[in-house]
Design an enzyme around this catalytic site. Sequence first.
Site, PDB file in Angstrom:
ATOM      1  CG  ASP A 168      -1.998  -1.061   1.164  1.00 39.34           C
ATOM      2  OD1 ASP A 168      -2.426  -1.403   0.056  1.00 39.34           O
ATOM      3  OD2 ASP A 168      -2.403  -1.548   2.232  1.00 39.34           O
TER       4      ASP A 168
ATOM      5  CG  ASP B 172      -6.431  -1.552  -1.705  1.00 38.89           C
ATOM      6  OD1 ASP B 172      -6.534  -2.786  -1.870  1.00 38.89           O
ATOM      7  OD2 ASP B 172      -5.585  -1.037  -0.955  1.00 38.89           O
TER       8      ASP B 172
END
Length: 193
Positions: A141, A159
């Site tokens: 991330d 995401d």
Amino acid sequence: MKAVPASRYLVFFSIAIAGCLLDLTTKSWIFGRLGASPGPPWWLWDGVFGFQTNLNEGALFGMGQGMVVLFTGLSLLAAVGILSWLFLAGAARDWLLTVALGCVTAGIFGNLYDRLGFPGLTWPAGHLHHAPGDPVYAVRDWILVMIGDWPWPTFNIADSFLVCGAVMLVWHAIWVQPRNDRKTEQERPVSEA
């Protein structure tokens, strides 16, 4: 049952492949620039939006940390379910479902690539649950958004594709499908008594 048009295959696989490649390319770029250890954010808009790397062994918002095998299995099951629903059951005849599930699939495979350890990252020194040099089976991330003083959990392009696809699926379920059902009902011939 009517066949799925070839254009739907093209749309679905184009979105899924391009989305996955965009995700993997941006992860590789930012992790190459900032490294795998969380450091100070690289702010694009000071205190609001920036980049900060993070390795997430869980799922949404970091829930289920360490359940890599479970999330890998669920990802593969979801991908098989999506392909079956779209192309065997014929849901790909609907443009919105095709686009939405193309986005979801891009997100699934972007994050699955990381969970399987393909980036070849190793854990740095100082991690509580891993020895230095252990292979990383975690999602990369890197997008940081602040809401006031509160940092939204870091996320990535995969995401974003998952969320956009889910929003389109909800839109379809609440507004499009009921309208299609009413239209089909109105077109059905009335049987004689």
